[in-house]
Design a protein around this motif. Structure first.
Motif, short mmCIF file in Angstrom:
data_model
loop_
_atom_site.label_atom_id
_atom_site.label_comp_id
_atom_site.label_asym_id
_atom_site.label_seq_id
_atom_site.Cartn_x
_atom_site.Cartn_y
_atom_site.Cartn_z
N THR A 122 0.73 -1.10 0.10
CA THR A 122 -0.02 0.32 0.10
C THR A 122 0.93 1.47 0.31
OG1 THR A 122 -2.18 -1.19 1.34
CG2 THR A 122 -1.78 1.71 1.53
N TRP A 306 -7.39 2.49 1.97
CA TRP A 306 -6.42 1.98 1.22
C TRP A 306 -6.90 2.63 -0.40
CZ3 TRP A 306 -9.56 0.46 -2.91
CH2 TRP A 306 -10.90 0.26 -2.64
N ALA A 428 -2.23 1.16 7.65
CA ALA A 428 -2.75 0.20 6.58
C ALA A 428 -2.23 -1.00 8.07
CB ALA A 428 -1.30 -0.02 5.10
#
Length: 681
Positions: A122, A306, A428
Motif C-alpha cells: 500500500t 487503501w 495499513a
C-alpha cells in the motif's frame, strides 16, 4: 465554717510546684525537639557540602559518545561489576544497538509479516507517484525520486527504531534543495553539475545528522520551535502549490524564484500571453479532484484507508494510458519522456568536495539536516506515542545520518520521514519497519521493469499529486491554538510564514530563528524573581502572588531565582532585582514596627549552573546585605553550583552554617538564630 473552709481549699504550695514541673517538662521536650531538628538540618547541610564533584565536561562528552556510538549502558554503582561478562557481551550489545533489527528480528513472526507485506505494498502505491513528483519539484530527473525510495528505506530498516515511519523524499526538503541550489547552479543550463551539487549537499546533510546524534546535539533542532515549524510548513506548502502551476498549466518558461510575488507574476504573464496549454489544466484538475475525493471517502470510512493510498498510482497509470492512446502529447500535453530505470548507480565519483561552492553545499546541508530531522522525529514520536513505546531521538539522528550518507553515494537525494506516507503505513496496519523493506523492493522492481511504461506520464498529473499532499502541511487550527496560548510564539509562526511566502526559504527560517533567539535572550538576561511564603499548616513555600494564602515570616525574606543559569548575561540584573526586594521589604518591616529584615534566604532550586560572573554577583550581594546587617542564607544549591562555590571559597566566606538543603531548614534555622539574637551561626 472554719473547718469547712479548710477542707475545701487547696494550699498554693501544693499546686504551683506541679504546674512548674509540667511547664519545665514541656520546655525540656520542646528544647529537645528543637535541638533534634537543628541537628537533623545541620546533618542535611553537611550532605550538601560534602557531595562529590560532578563529572567534568570532557567526561560528559565521553559518556555521551560511549552511550551513542558504543551503546554501552551506564554502570550501576549499587550492583557488583562484572567486567568479564560486559566485555564478552559488548560486541553483541553494540551490534544490537546499532542495528535494532538484530534484536527484534529474532521474535519476528509470520503473522506480522502478513501485515507488513500489505502495508508495504500500500505504501509503495503511494510512494512511487509521489517520489516522481518530488524529484520533479527538486529539479531532478524522475528516477532519482525512485532511487531515494529504495536505498534510504533499506538502511533505515536496519538502523532505525521507529516501527511506523515511512522513509523517502518529501515536499519541503525537495523545495529547499531546488530553491537554494538553483541560485548557485542552474539545472536547465548544467543539469550534471546541479546533480553533483545535490549529491554533495545530501552527503553533508547525512554527516551533520549523524554528528548531531553521536554527540547528542539534538537540542539544535529545538531552535526551530513548534511555532516556527507550523509557520514554515504552511508558507512552504503555499509556495510548493504555486510552483506546481507550471506543470498544471503546461507553462514552458517559468521563474526560478520561490516568493509568491514572482510566482504569481510568472503565472499572470503566461496567462496574458497565452503561453499555457488548457489540456494540461483539464487533465491535472480532473485527477486532482479524484484524488481529493478518495481522500475524503477514506477519512469518512476508515476501512477504505487503501483507497486514497492507491488513488495517486491509479491516476498515474490511467492518465499515462489516456495520453498514450489519444496521442495527447502531440496536442500540447507535457509528458515525462526521459525516464532511466535500473538499480541505483554509484554516485561516489560525483561528490564534489573541492569545488568553489563546497562551503555553500555545507551550509545548505546543515539547513536541510535540521528541517529533515525536525519533520522525521516529530512524525516518529507522534506515532510511537500512539503505539506506546519510546523513540530515542539521538539514535534516530544517527540512523538518518548514515541513511543519507549512503544514499548520497547511490544516486539518492535527501530523504526523511514523510507524515502522509507514515499515516498510510500506520493505517495499513504495519507492525515493524519491514513495511519499508517491502516498499523499497517494490519500488526497485518498478525501476527494473516498468519505467519505460511511464514515458507518457503527463507532468500535470505529477503536479496534481503534489498539490493533493499539501493541505496536510497547512495547520490553521494549530496556528490558532498558538495564538491563544502564546502571542510571542504566534509572532514566530507568522514571521516564518510570511518570510517563506514573500522572501525565500532561507529568509523564512532566518526570521523564525531570529525571533526565537530574541525570545530566549530576553528571558535569559531578564529572568524573574519571586518572593516566597509558607502555606498554612505546611512546610511548603510558594510564590505569594500565585498563592495569596502563603504568609511571610517576620524578619525573613525568601527569594527564588527563576533562571536555569546564573551567568554573565543575567547576574547583575538578578542581583539588582534582589536588592530592590530587600530594600522594599526592609522599608515595610520598619514601618510595621516589627523590626527590620534580619535574614534573606536565596532559594537556588531552579539554578542548575553558575559561572564566575554569577559567583561574583553573589559575593557582591552578600557584601551589600552584611553592610545592612542582614544575613544571607542559601537553600538547595544544585550540584554544579555548590561545587563551583566551594572552589571559589565562597562557602568559607559565607559560613557553612548558612547553606541548607531546603527552604524549610533555612527558615527554621533563621528563626532559632533570630530568637537567640544572632549571637552565633
Amino acid at each position: 465554717m472554719g473547718t469547712t473552709t479548710t477542707t475545701t481549699s487547696t494550699p498554693p504550695s501544693d499546686t504551683f510546684p506541679i504546674m512548674e514541673l509540667q511547664q519545665l517538662d514541656a520546655d525540656a521536650a520542646a528544647s529537645s525537639t528543637a535541638a533534634a531538628a537543628a541537628a537533623a538540618a545541620s546533618e542535611r547541610g553537611k550532605w550538601l557540602l560534602s557531595s562529590p564533584n560532578p563529572p567534568s565536561p570532557w567526561q560528559e562528552i565521553y559518556t555521551s559518545v560511549k552511550e551513542t556510538v558504543l551503546f554501552l549502558p551506564q554502570p550501576n554503582n549499587r550492583q557488583p561489576r562484572t567486567n568479564t561478562n560486559t566485555n564478552n557481551k559488548w560486541p553483541i550489545l553494540f551490534l544490537q544497538a546499532l542495528f535494532p533489527i538484530l534484536k527484534w528480528g529474532r521474535n519476528y513472526k509470520a503473522t506480522k509479516f502478513k501485515n507488513d507485506l500489505m502495508a508495504g505494498l500500500t505504501l509503495a502505491s503511494l510512494c512511487i507517484p509521489q517520489s516522481i513528483g518530488y524529484a520533479n519539484l527538486a529539479n531532478l530527473d524522475p528516477q532519482y525520486g525512485l532511487y531515494t525510495s529504495v536505498v534510504p528505506p533499506l538502511i533505515y530498516a536496519l538502523m532505525g527504531s521507529s516501527r511506523e515511519i515511512a522513509i523517502g523524499p518529501v515536499a519541503v526538503v525537495s523545495l529547499l534543495l531546488s530553491a537554494m541550489i538553483s541560485k548557485l547552479v542552474d539545472p536547465t543550463v548544467d543539469p550534471a553539475a546541479y546533480r553533483r551539487f545535490v549529491f554533495t549537499v545530501t552527503f553533508f546533510t547525512g554527516t551533520f545528522q549523524a554528528l548531531f546524534g553521536l554527540f547528542r546535539l539534538g537540542f539544535l533542532i529545538d531552535f526551530l520551535s513548534h511555532a516556527a515549524i507550523v509557520g514554515f510548513m504552511g508558507g512552504a506548502a503555499i509556495v510548493i502549490g504555486l510552483q506546481q502551476l507550471k506543470g498544471l498549466l503546461g507553462i514552458t518558461h517559468f521563474t526560478t524564484k520561490t516568493d509568491v510575488v514572482s510566482v504569481v507574476g510568472a503565472v499572470a504573464k503566461a496567462l496574458i500571453h497565452h503561453q499555457w496549454l488548457p489540456l494540461n489544466f483539464v487533465i491535472g484538475c480532473t485527477f486532482l479532484i479524484f484524488i481529493l475525493a478518495t481522500r475524503f471517502v477514506g477519512r469518512r470510512n476508515k476501512k477504505l484507508f487503501w483507497l486514497p493510498a492507491m488513488a495517486p498510482l491509479f491516476s498515474v497509470v490511467l492518465s499515462t494510458l489516456i495520453v498514450y492512446l489519444t496521442k495527447a502529447d502531440k496536442h500540447g500535453v507535457k509528458i515525462v519522456k526521459h525516464f532511466k530505470g535500473g538499480i541505483n548507480p554509484s554516485s561516489v565519483h560525483q561528490l564534489d568536495f573541492s569545488g568553489q561552492h563546497v562551503g555553500q553545499a555545507a551550509k545548505i546541508g546543515l539547513i536541510c539536516s535540521l528541517i529533515a530531522l525536525t519533520e522525521a522525529i516529530a512524525v516518529g514520536r507522534s506515532f510511537a506515542s500512539i503505539k506506546g513505546y519510546h523513540l530515542d531521538g539521538n539514535k534516530e539522528m544517527v540512523a538518518m545520518g548514515f541513511m543519507n550518507v549512503i544514499g548520497s553515494c547511490t544516486s539518492c537525494y535527501t530523504a526523511t520521514g514523510s507524515f502522509s506516507r507514515t499515516a498510510v503505513n500506520f493505517s495499513a496496519g504495519c507492525e515493524t519497519v519491514v513495511s519499508n523493506i517491502v516498499m523499497a523492493i517494490t519500488v526497485l522492481i518498478s525501476l527494473l521493469l516498468f519505467t519505460r511504461l511511464l514515458y507518457y506520464t503527463p507532468l500535470a498529473i505529477l503536479a496534481s499529486i503534489i498539490l493533493s499532499a499539501l493541505p496536510g502541511l497547512i495547520d490553521v487550527n494549530e496556528a490558532y491554538n498558538i495564538w491563544k496560548v502564546d502571542k510571542l510564539d504566534f509572532l514566530v509562526c507568522i514571521g516564518a510564514f510570511f518570510g517563506v511566502l514573500f522572501g525565500s526559504v532561507e529568509i523564512g527560517l532566518l526570521v523564525a530563528v531570529a525571533i526565537s533567539f530574541a525570545k530566549i535572550i530576553v528571558s535569559s538576561i531578564k529572568p524573574s524573581t519571586e518572593v516566597l511564603g509558607r502555606l498554612p499548616g505546611t512546610d511548603i513555600f510558594c510564590n505569594q502572588l500565585q498563592y495569596p494564602v502563603a504568609t511571610k515570616i517576620p524578619g525573613i525574606l525568601i527569594v527564588r531565582i527563576n533562571s536555569g543559569t546564573l551567568c554573565f548575561a543575567n547576574a547583575n540584573f538578578i542581583r539588582g532585582r534582589i536588592m530592590k526586594r530587600v530594600k522594599d521589604e526592609n522599608h515595610r518591616s520598619e514601618e510595621s514596627t516589627k523590626g527590620g529584615l534580619r535574614v534573606m534566604i536565596l532559594d537556588m532550586t531552579n539554578v542548575m549552573n553558575i559561572d564566575t560572573s554569577g559567583i561574583h554577583a553573589i559575593k557582591e550581594l552578600h557584601k551589600e546585605l552584611i553592610s545592612r546587617g542582614i544575613e544571607l542564607a542559601m537553600a538547595n544549591p544544585r550540584w554544579q553550583v555548590i561545587t563551583k562555590m566551594k572552589a571559589s571559597k565562597f562557602i568559607e566566606k559565607i559560613g557553612p552554617g548558612w547553606i541548607f538543603l531546603s527552604v524549610s531548614d533555612a527558615v527554621d534555622a533563621s528563626l532559632r538564630l533570630k530568637s537567640n539574637g544572632f549571637n552565633s551561626c
